[in-house]
Design a protein around this motif. Structure first.
Motif, PDB file in Angstrom:
ATOM      1  N   HIS A 121      88.819   0.519 -15.829  1.00  0.00           N
ATOM      2  CA  HIS A 121      89.098   1.953 -16.009  1.00  0.00           C
ATOM      3  C   HIS A 121      88.504   2.799 -14.880  1.00  0.00           C
ATOM      4  O   HIS A 121      88.723   4.011 -14.836  1.00  0.00           O
ATOM      5  N   LEU A 122      87.725   2.158 -13.997  1.00  0.00           N
ATOM      6  CA  LEU A 122      87.098   2.872 -12.871  1.00  0.00           C
ATOM      7  C   LEU A 122      87.799   2.494 -11.575  1.00  0.00           C
ATOM      8  O   LEU A 122      87.833   1.316 -11.195  1.00  0.00           O
ATOM      9  N   GLY A 123      88.369   3.492 -10.887  1.00  0.00           N
ATOM     10  CA  GLY A 123      88.995   3.260  -9.586  1.00  0.00           C
ATOM     11  C   GLY A 123      88.246   3.989  -8.492  1.00  0.00           C
ATOM     12  O   GLY A 123      87.330   4.777  -8.769  1.00  0.00           O
ATOM     13  N   TRP A 124      88.632   3.728  -7.249  1.00  0.00           N
ATOM     14  CA  TRP A 124      88.012   4.463  -6.140  1.00  0.00           C
ATOM     15  C   TRP A 124      88.979   4.604  -4.974  1.00  0.00           C
ATOM     16  O   TRP A 124      89.969   3.872  -4.876  1.00  0.00           O
ATOM     17  N   ALA A 125      88.666   5.566  -4.111  1.00  0.00           N
ATOM     18  CA  ALA A 125      89.412   5.795  -2.865  1.00  0.00           C
ATOM     19  C   ALA A 125      88.391   5.867  -1.736  1.00  0.00           C
ATOM     20  O   ALA A 125      87.760   6.908  -1.519  1.00  0.00           O
ATOM     21  N   GLY A 139      88.509   0.462   3.008  1.00  0.00           N
ATOM     22  CA  GLY A 139      89.346  -0.284   2.085  1.00  0.00           C
ATOM     23  C   GLY A 139      90.434   0.597   1.498  1.00  0.00           C
ATOM     24  O   GLY A 139      90.409   1.827   1.601  1.00  0.00           O
ATOM     25  N   GLU A 140      91.404  -0.028   0.878  1.00  0.00           N
ATOM     26  CA  GLU A 140      92.513   0.703   0.271  1.00  0.00           C
ATOM     27  C   GLU A 140      92.093   1.276  -1.082  1.00  0.00           C
ATOM     28  O   GLU A 140      91.163   0.787  -1.730  1.00  0.00           O
ATOM     29  N   THR A 183      78.973   4.065   8.072  1.00  0.00           N
ATOM     30  CA  THR A 183      78.806   4.609   6.728  1.00  0.00           C
ATOM     31  C   THR A 183      80.160   4.883   6.086  1.00  0.00           C
ATOM     32  O   THR A 183      81.069   5.401   6.745  1.00  0.00           O
ATOM     33  N   ALA A 184      80.256   4.553   4.815  1.00  0.00           N
ATOM     34  CA  ALA A 184      81.463   4.836   4.035  1.00  0.00           C
ATOM     35  C   ALA A 184      81.044   5.300   2.648  1.00  0.00           C
ATOM     36  O   ALA A 184      79.937   4.997   2.182  1.00  0.00           O
ATOM     37  N   ASN A 185      81.917   6.047   1.997  1.00  0.00           N
ATOM     38  CA  ASN A 185      81.713   6.396   0.603  1.00  0.00           C
ATOM     39  C   ASN A 185      83.073   6.324  -0.085  1.00  0.00           C
ATOM     40  O   ASN A 185      84.035   5.810   0.496  1.00  0.00           O
ATOM     41  N   ALA A 186      83.166   6.819  -1.298  1.00  0.00           N
ATOM     42  CA  ALA A 186      84.447   6.710  -2.008  1.00  0.00           C
ATOM     43  C   ALA A 186      84.493   7.749  -3.122  1.00  0.00           C
ATOM     44  O   ALA A 186      83.473   8.053  -3.751  1.00  0.00           O
TER      45      ALA A 186
END
Length: 214
Positions: A121-125, A139-140, A183-186
């Motif tokens: 139920h948890l997605g990310w971008a 990432g996609e 560095t990356a976040n989402a």
């Protein structure tokens, strides 16, 4: 004491060569050593470190906030994954290797015994924060199981139940040489049925850095 004695000896020598008479100096002064001592100077040279490839996360927690009126079909909660940074301090990265960071969530467990909310139920971008020339890619987007997949051939509405890609360096050496710190976040999105039990829930989203070979 030795320095003063030598200073006095120099003018006497000049006076004799130039034909001048220096009053009060009857001849070349002779420094007499009256004693000596020493200080031992030491140093420990550590072996030079080869550096390391490491991962760090800017903060330890994030609270999702409900989006009012997002949909009549489900409830939606959003937040932001804190910055995830990969640092490469190695003097040289091995050839033919690449690194990547994945994220995987556990069940959202209720504090009062509610049924858990499963991690699909948890997605990310993901978003790459560090600018570069393509050495590292984000990432996609991963949709939740409540969403319809936008890629029927490879469904992407699986949530973070499994390991999903946050960022990827196709060549460790190129990434290290170009920056050394990435560095990356989402953007995080949790979607639940409308009849989800109220209360507080928590999940652990595990970020893992891998390095592998081609």
């Amino acid at each position: 004491m030795i320095r003063n004695a030598r200073t006095r000896a120099v003018p006497a020598s000049v006076g004799l060569l130039g034909g001048l008479v220096i009053v009060g100096v009857g001849g070349v002064a002779v420094a007499e050593e009256t004693g000596s001592d020493g200080v031992e100077v030491g140093v420990t040279i550590q072996e030079r470190q080869a550096g390391a490839l490491s991962l760090s996360v800017a903060a330890g927690d994030e609270t999702l906030v409900e989006v009012d009126g997002a949909s009549d079909d489900y409830r939606e909660f959003t937040g932001v994954l804190p910055d995830v940074t990969v640092t490469d301090t190695r003097s040289a990265a091995p050839e033919g290797v690449y690194w990547y960071v994945t994220g995987q969530a556990s069940d959202f467990v209720g504090t009062t015994g509610q049924d858990p909310i499963t991690p699909d139920h948890l997605g990310w971008a993901p978003t790459l924060v560090t600018e570069g020339n393509g050495e590292v890619a984000e990432g996609e987007e991963v949709l939740t199981s409540i969403d319809e997949s936008t890629n029927p051939s490879v469904p992407n509405n699986v949530g973070l139940a499994g390991e999903e890609l946050l960022q990827l360096a196709l060549d460790s050496e190129d990434a290290r040489a170009a920056n050394g710190t990435w560095t990356a976040n989402a953007a995080l999105t949790l979607k639940t049925p409308n009849d989800v039990e109220p209360g507080s829930y928590s999940s652990t989203l595990t970020l893992t850095l891998f390095e592998d070979t081609y």
